[in-house]
Scaffold this motif. Sequence first.
Motif, PDB file in Angstrom:
ATOM      1  N   MET B  50       0.850  -1.182   0.000  1.00 57.52           N
ATOM      2  CA  MET B  50       0.000   0.000   0.000  1.00 57.52           C
ATOM      3  C   MET B  50       0.893   1.242   0.000  1.00 57.52           C
ATOM      4  SD  MET B  50      -3.052   1.236   2.573  1.00 57.52           S
ATOM      5  CE  MET B  50      -2.016   1.722   3.926  1.00 57.52           C
ATOM      6  N   ILE B  51       0.561   2.183  -0.885  1.00 61.08           N
ATOM      7  CA  ILE B  51       1.314   3.432  -0.944  1.00 61.08           C
ATOM      8  C   ILE B  51       0.854   4.307   0.223  1.00 61.08           C
ATOM      9  CG2 ILE B  51       1.810   5.489  -2.328  1.00 61.08           C
ATOM     10  CD1 ILE B  51       1.008   3.764  -4.801  1.00 61.08           C
ATOM     11  N   THR B  52       1.784   4.787   1.030  1.00 60.58           N
ATOM     12  CA  THR B  52       1.419   5.666   2.134  1.00 60.58           C
ATOM     13  C   THR B  52       1.855   7.108   1.881  1.00 60.58           C
ATOM     14  OG1 THR B  52       3.464   5.117   3.283  1.00 60.58           O
ATOM     15  CG2 THR B  52       1.517   3.828   3.856  1.00 60.58           C
ATOM     16  N   GLN B  53       2.769   7.275   0.935  1.00 68.92           N
ATOM     17  CA  GLN B  53       3.235   8.629   0.615  1.00 68.92           C
ATOM     18  C   GLN B  53       3.777   8.625  -0.804  1.00 68.92           C
ATOM     19  OE1 GLN B  53       6.142  10.391   3.416  1.00 68.92           O
ATOM     20  NE2 GLN B  53       7.196  11.129   1.592  1.00 68.92           N
ATOM     21  N   GLY B  54       3.458   9.700  -1.545  1.00 68.06           N
ATOM     22  CA  GLY B  54       4.014   9.842  -2.882  1.00 68.06           C
ATOM     23  C   GLY B  54       3.098   9.298  -3.959  1.00 68.06           C
ATOM     24  N   GLU B  55       3.595   9.309  -5.194  1.00 67.75           N
ATOM     25  CA  GLU B  55       2.802   8.867  -6.341  1.00 67.75           C
ATOM     26  C   GLU B  55       3.590   7.890  -7.194  1.00 67.75           C
ATOM     27  OE1 GLU B  55      -0.306  12.408  -7.410  1.00 67.75           O
ATOM     28  OE2 GLU B  55       1.774  12.688  -8.036  1.00 67.75           O
ATOM     29  N   VAL B  56       2.859   6.919  -7.715  1.00 65.55           N
ATOM     30  CA  VAL B  56       3.461   5.858  -8.525  1.00 65.55           C
ATOM     31  C   VAL B  56       2.690   5.770  -9.841  1.00 65.55           C
ATOM     32  CG1 VAL B  56       3.827   3.357  -8.670  1.00 65.55           C
ATOM     33  CG2 VAL B  56       4.219   4.545  -6.502  1.00 65.55           C
ATOM     34  N   GLN B  57       3.426   5.596 -10.927  1.00 69.78           N
ATOM     35  CA  GLN B  57       2.777   5.406 -12.233  1.00 69.78           C
ATOM     36  C   GLN B  57       2.918   3.948 -12.642  1.00 69.78           C
ATOM     37  OE1 GLN B  57       1.169   7.838 -14.424  1.00 69.78           O
ATOM     38  NE2 GLN B  57       0.523   5.885 -15.292  1.00 69.78           N
ATOM     39  N   SER B  58       1.789   3.334 -13.016  1.00 69.15           N
ATOM     40  CA  SER B  58       1.855   1.969 -13.553  1.00 69.15           C
ATOM     41  C   SER B  58       1.846   2.074 -15.075  1.00 69.15           C
ATOM     42  CB  SER B  58       0.687   1.115 -13.059  1.00 69.15           C
ATOM     43  OG  SER B  58      -0.546   1.659 -13.447  1.00 69.15           O
TER      44      SER B  58
END
Lengths: 188, 178
Positions: B50-58
């Motif tokens: 689970m992402i708790t901080q920031g942004e991820v691109q799939s």
Amino acid sequence: MQPTDADLIEALQQSTAAANLTAGDLYQLAQACWRERLTSGAVLYADGTPASAAYLPAEGILRQEFALPDGTLRATSALKVGEWCGEAALAGSATQGGQVVAATDATVFVFTAQGIAQLSKTQPGLLVRLLGVAVVQQAKRVRVSQGRVDQLTQQVYPRTPEPAAASEAPSGGLGKLFLKLTGGKEEP
Amino acid sequence: MNLTAMRQLDGWADLGESELRSLGSYGVERWFRAGAPLQEPGVGIHGLAMITQGEVQSLFVVKDLALKVELLGPGRWLGSEAWTDGASSLLSFRALSDVRIVVLPMDQVERLRTNPTPLALRLFRSLLLSTAQTEARLGGLSAQAAALQQPAHKPGRHELMSLGFAKLAIAANFRPLR
């Protein structure tokens, strides 16, 4: 709905949510849902509509559809007995994603958002198990969707097969001659 | 893990200290610098994250092309495919900013599934919501991909471009969508 209704038990067994279900669990689930019949072609829910209920098919086949850029709807998966749909309502989401249509005459169990909220208070463990089952089913559909896009990319850019092993014996005459001259042994 | 930051996530506003400590016992926190890959096809995070901080691109990546699939922010999950008989994702995940994630190994996820705590309910609700959003996005792409595969016609680069693939160099330099 009665906790002993055979189609409810069968649908739960197909969804693998029936493992370790007690009589009390079945009673609570029976209280939280009702049976709805659909004729072939009926729309169960459309994309973006409020997630007011989750559905567990008991009979027949449902079809999940998504829109193409021109608005045409295209089927991406079939949902059979025991495969949750509209499960966003299980998690308290505001809207449904995609459209689900009855591909054949079908029967579904309808679990309303209020019934699910009640389950979370009275039987949180049961709801956790249902959520777990729904996530696994969703994950499989996600994987299939990924596979379809990947299949298109492979048709355009086929992945190169692994190179042949160096120890394979040459089959041509020149190869065998080379092997003989270099002191290699030909395999029988 | 920071309680204030976790309480910003959807559905986590009433997270308590004891629940946060409990989450720490089930999972491991990891962080990635902006631009770093989190996961590549076949090489997974080995659990649910689970992402708790920031942004991820799939992204789908093939040759010099990439298709942006989803922009994932705090509260979104990666790795749900791990539940499908151990299959890994076919997507690549890249950190757009400095990213923190909580990784739950699958044995801990199974432990949570059979242990009906408020934390388990919160986690599975969050996971279901996130996977539903991914399913909706990929469902649309899947429908388009199927429509582009016409019988007696081999799809080409043009079909990939019409699906949304773009040059990887451009995709890698994009700005996050707001």
